[in-house]
Design a protein around this motif. Structure first.
Motif, short mmCIF file in Angstrom:
data_model
loop_
_atom_site.label_atom_id
_atom_site.label_comp_id
_atom_site.label_asym_id
_atom_site.label_seq_id
_atom_site.Cartn_x
_atom_site.Cartn_y
_atom_site.Cartn_z
N LEU A 89 0.87 -1.11 0.15
CA LEU A 89 0.26 -0.08 0.19
C LEU A 89 0.82 1.23 0.08
O LEU A 89 1.96 1.24 0.64
CB LEU A 89 -0.94 0.22 1.37
N GLN B 143 -14.44 6.46 -2.69
CA GLN B 143 -13.32 5.22 -2.86
C GLN B 143 -14.04 4.25 -4.10
O GLN B 143 -13.31 4.08 -4.98
CB GLN B 143 -13.50 4.28 -1.77
N ASN C 275 -12.39 3.82 -7.74
CA ASN C 275 -12.07 2.56 -8.26
C ASN C 275 -12.44 2.42 -9.78
O ASN C 275 -12.05 1.68 -10.36
CB ASN C 275 -12.09 1.54 -7.44
N ASN D 64 -7.61 1.62 -1.89
CA ASN D 64 -8.08 0.72 -1.00
C ASN D 64 -8.52 1.66 0.13
O ASN D 64 -9.44 1.18 1.07
CB ASN D 64 -6.70 0.08 -0.26
N ASP D 65 -8.42 2.78 0.38
CA ASP D 65 -9.03 3.63 1.60
C ASP D 65 -8.67 5.22 1.11
O ASP D 65 -7.63 5.58 0.49
CB ASP D 65 -8.42 3.38 2.79
N TRP E 71 -3.34 3.59 -1.85
CA TRP E 71 -3.75 2.83 -3.05
C TRP E 71 -2.37 1.65 -3.37
O TRP E 71 -1.38 2.00 -2.56
CB TRP E 71 -3.66 3.71 -4.10
N ARG E 72 -2.62 1.02 -4.28
CA ARG E 72 -1.52 0.06 -4.52
C ARG E 72 -1.58 -0.32 -6.19
O ARG E 72 -2.75 -0.14 -6.67
CB ARG E 72 -1.66 -1.34 -3.85
#
Length: 285
Positions: free
Chosen positions: A63, A146, A150, A161-162, A89-90
């Motif tokens: 992350l 979020q 995405n 992710n958040d 994010w990743r």
């Protein structure tokens, strides 16, 4: 020959080193053949490639936190607030990430992601009041942002992710407005409490006055009853005394009459000495 063998050994070592690569647990890798991506699904461990033809590019698969600078947002009631937030994010698709960011340029990825989130956050704030963005609705707002992010960053090969708001600060103008409104509300609440207090005080006073009147009436009633009982008892005692010795009773009543009549130093009575009032004065025995 002796010189050739060491050279061959060195070449073999170099070729061998160029033929292997290690993918760490925290990494993802892309294998290229003459600039073309031919594999992007490597698992952690030792892998092989063809020297000078294949090359490998690695990316961090953990992350990544994008800490956004505080920005002013406008709420539904046209009040500006300063919002401090961050994004985690990743990389989800290393091939797409590489091609969409000009060779895996993280600066490009951060810039595009920041712009998308900034616009989404502005839209969400514009649809909500100040009280809503600082209440439980903020969690729903973050989830919405979020989800929307995405839906659009998939083309970049990344996943959000958040999204979290760290702090919401009011501008000076809004602070003054909020404090004025709070002061007005507190004043109204205080006036309401005073009004209720006065109303309750009047109710208590009225109830106390009613209880006083009831108690006085009951006391007067009981006093009258007790006086009546006392007078009846006294009458009964006098009657019993009279029946036992009428003469003594008459004498006692006369003494009480004398005491009541001659109580003052300046009292004067003009009566016939033969009257019944002085009949006990004439008796010698």
């Amino acid at each position: 020959m002796r010189i050739l063998i060491p050279i061959l050994v060195v070449v073999a070592v170099v070729v061998g080193l160029q033929s292997v690569f290690i993918v760490d647990e925290t990494e993802t890798a892309l294998k290229f053949r003459l600039g073309e991506i031919i594999r992007d699904d490597y698992q952690p461990g030792l892998h092989f490639k063809t020297p000078f033809i294949n090359n490998v590019v690695k990316f961090d698969r953990r992350l990544i936190t994008l800490d956004m600078p505080p920005e002013q947002m406008n709420t539904a009631e046209q009040k500006f607030v300063e919002v401090d937030y961050y994004v985690k994010w990743r990389i989800a698709d290393p091939s797409r990430f590489y091609t969409s960011t000009s060779g895996g340029d993280f600066a490009i990825a951060r810039s595009r992601l920041a712009q998308l989130l900034r616009n989404d956050l502005r839209d969400e704030f514009a649809q909500r009041t100040l009280s809503e963005v600082v209440s439980e609705q903020r969690r729903n707002m973050m989830n919405t942002i979020q989800t929307r992010a995405n839906e659009r960053v998939g083309d970049f090969g990344i996943v959000v992710n958040d999204v979290r708001i760290k702090k919401i600060e009011l501008t000076e103008e809004v602070l003054d407005s909020v404090f004025d409104r709070m002061e007005t509300q507190r004043t109204e609440f205080a006036n309401e409490l005073r009004s209720l207090g006065r109303e309750r005080s009047e109710e208590i006073q009225a109830e106390a006055d009613r209880q006083v009147r009831v108690l006085l009436a009951e006391a007067e009633r009981d006093a009258a009853r007790i006086r009546g009982e006392g007078d009846a008892r006294a009458t009964e005692i006098y009657a019993n005394a009279y029946q036992r010795d009428p003469e003594f009773y008459a004498f006692l009543r006369s003494l009480e009459a004398y005491q009541a009549s001659f109580g003052g130093n300046q009292d004067v009575l003009l009566l016939d000495t033969g009257s019944d009032f002085f009949r006990y004065f004439d008796q010698k025995d």
